[in-house]
Design a protein around this motif. Structure first.
Motif, short mmCIF file in Angstrom:
data_model
loop_
_atom_site.label_atom_id
_atom_site.label_comp_id
_atom_site.label_asym_id
_atom_site.label_seq_id
_atom_site.Cartn_x
_atom_site.Cartn_y
_atom_site.Cartn_z
N LYS A 45 -61.77 -0.59 27.24
CA LYS A 45 -61.05 -1.33 26.19
C LYS A 45 -61.99 -2.13 25.32
CE LYS A 45 -57.24 -3.43 27.38
NZ LYS A 45 -56.32 -4.29 28.15
N SER A 46 -63.09 -2.57 25.90
CA SER A 46 -64.07 -3.34 25.13
C SER A 46 -64.80 -2.46 24.12
CB SER A 46 -65.07 -4.01 26.07
OG SER A 46 -65.98 -4.82 25.36
N ILE A 47 -65.18 -1.26 24.54
CA ILE A 47 -65.94 -0.41 23.60
C ILE A 47 -65.02 0.33 22.63
CG2 ILE A 47 -67.86 -0.16 25.21
CD1 ILE A 47 -66.89 2.69 25.78
N PHE A 48 -63.74 0.46 22.99
CA PHE A 48 -62.74 1.05 22.08
C PHE A 48 -61.88 -0.07 21.49
CE2 PHE A 48 -63.86 4.76 24.61
CZ PHE A 48 -63.80 5.80 23.70
N LYS A 49 -62.52 -1.15 21.12
CA LYS A 49 -61.78 -2.36 20.71
C LYS A 49 -60.95 -2.16 19.46
CE LYS A 49 -66.07 -4.13 18.64
NZ LYS A 49 -66.89 -3.01 19.20
N ALA A 102 -68.90 -4.95 27.31
CA ALA A 102 -69.86 -4.17 26.52
C ALA A 102 -69.33 -3.96 25.11
CB ALA A 102 -70.10 -2.82 27.19
N ASP A 103 -70.23 -3.95 24.14
CA ASP A 103 -69.79 -3.73 22.76
C ASP A 103 -70.11 -2.32 22.27
OD1 ASP A 103 -72.51 -3.88 22.56
OD2 ASP A 103 -72.55 -5.63 21.25
N ALA A 104 -70.71 -1.49 23.15
CA ALA A 104 -71.01 -0.10 22.79
C ALA A 104 -71.07 0.73 24.06
CB ALA A 104 -72.32 -0.01 22.03
N SER A 105 -70.76 2.00 23.94
CA SER A 105 -70.78 2.90 25.09
C SER A 105 -72.20 3.14 25.57
CB SER A 105 -70.14 4.25 24.72
OG SER A 105 -70.38 5.21 25.74
N ILE A 106 -72.38 3.19 26.88
CA ILE A 106 -73.68 3.51 27.44
C ILE A 106 -74.04 4.98 27.20
CG2 ILE A 106 -73.53 1.72 29.22
CD1 ILE A 106 -72.77 3.90 31.22
N ARG A 107 -73.09 5.77 26.71
CA ARG A 107 -73.33 7.19 26.42
C ARG A 107 -73.85 7.41 25.00
NH1 ARG A 107 -73.36 8.31 31.67
NH2 ARG A 107 -71.59 7.24 32.63
N GLY A 112 -69.12 10.72 23.35
CA GLY A 112 -69.87 10.90 24.59
C GLY A 112 -69.22 10.18 25.75
N GLU A 113 -68.70 8.98 25.51
CA GLU A 113 -68.01 8.25 26.57
C GLU A 113 -66.82 9.03 27.10
OE1 GLU A 113 -67.46 5.66 29.37
OE2 GLU A 113 -68.98 5.19 27.85
#
Length: 281
Positions: A45-49, A102-107, A112-113
């Motif tokens: 939810k954080s990275i798909f804010k 997190a503000d961005a996917s680690i992928r 990619g996520e």
């Protein structure tokens, strides 16, 4: 909405005489990982804010994942009354953390996520199918069937959102393939090994990644059959944009099966050499 509830499981059919002792440590460990779904949902939810539809989907997904953990945890306490499910989970939660802000996917991208999530659901759907088919204990068989069906639906959930983001980000095939292979390779990281430790080791036993990874993987891989790998490979091919059925998929499935057999035997040798047996918590 959940497609089933814990109360609907036929717990009164539990048969201790049909419990395979080798499967108990695996179910305990799986309960840890599944129960941690709410933290993964916070990360997603954080990275798909900026995507409220996906955020709602992530919340619903987490509800089902938590239920998986609670069902597996309840079965584990029936199979081993000394097992303290919530205490083991608290230990796991304290030692295995996810960046929920997190503000961005680690992928590297949102596409990619979502591909990575497809890989996870492919693995869990295949695993619970294999475990359920191998079990003679009727309640575990029922739970595994229910969870495997959920995980297959979760694959479709993430796949559908992945297609939406793919149109937006246009992630190249090599990058999609790299994400998929990278996530498959992460099955031997600390997530499962530490879960095995928290669920099965006594309080005075230190965590050792190699020991716990062998303890989990050596046991888990014995339940797979080629058909499970073949089905999973079709799902992986679909997620990265390849034809899920065909000569290439069939070749990849055979190669993956050979690799699994090699890894399984390597882990089993490590278990035999070190006499790694789970200790009751």
């Amino acid at each position: 909405m959940k497609h089933w509830t814990i109360e609907q499981v036929a717990w009164d059919r539990f048969d201790p005489a049909k419990v395979d002792p080798a499967v108990i440590p695996l179910v305990k460990a799986a309960a840890m990982v599944e129960r941690n779904g709410d933290d993964y949902a916070l990360y997603l939810k954080s990275i798909f804010k900026d995507d409220p539809d996906f955020q709602l989907a992530a919340d619903n997904w987490a509800v089902e994942e938590i239920q998986h953990g609670d069902a597996l945890g309840k079965w584990s306490t029936l199979a081993d009354p000394s097992f303290d499910y919530m205490a083991a989970f608290a230990k796991y939660r304290a030692g295995f953390t996810i960046d929920t802000k997190a503000d961005a996917s680690i992928r590297g991208s949102l596409t990619g996520e979502l591909i990575a999530r497809c890989m996870v659901e492919t693995g869990t759907s295949s695993y619970y199918t294999a475990l359920g088919e191998a079990s003679d204990e009727p309640v575990l068989k029922e739970i595994c069937r229910l969870i495997a069906a959920d995980e297959y639906r979760h694959f479709k959930l993430f796949y559908d959102h992945m297609k939406r983001y793919l149109r937006r980000e246009n992630l190249s095939f090599p990058r999609r393939l790299r994400v998929a292979l990278g996530r498959v390779g992460e099955t031997e990281d600390d997530e499962l090994a530490f879960a095995f430790h928290c669920a099965n080791d006594g309080p005075d036993v230190p965590y050792d990644h190699a020991r716990c990874s062998a303890g989990y993987m050596g046991r888990a891989m014995t339940y797979y059959r080629f058909r499970h790998i073949e089905r999973g490979m079709g799902m992986i091919f679909k997620a990265v944009g390849l034809e899920p059925r065909g000569k290439l998929s069939a070749f990849a499935a055979r190669a993956s099966w050979k690799l699994l057999e090699w890894k399984r035997d390597r882990f089993l040798r490590a278990l035999a050499a070190q006499q790694l047996l789970p200790r009751a918590a």
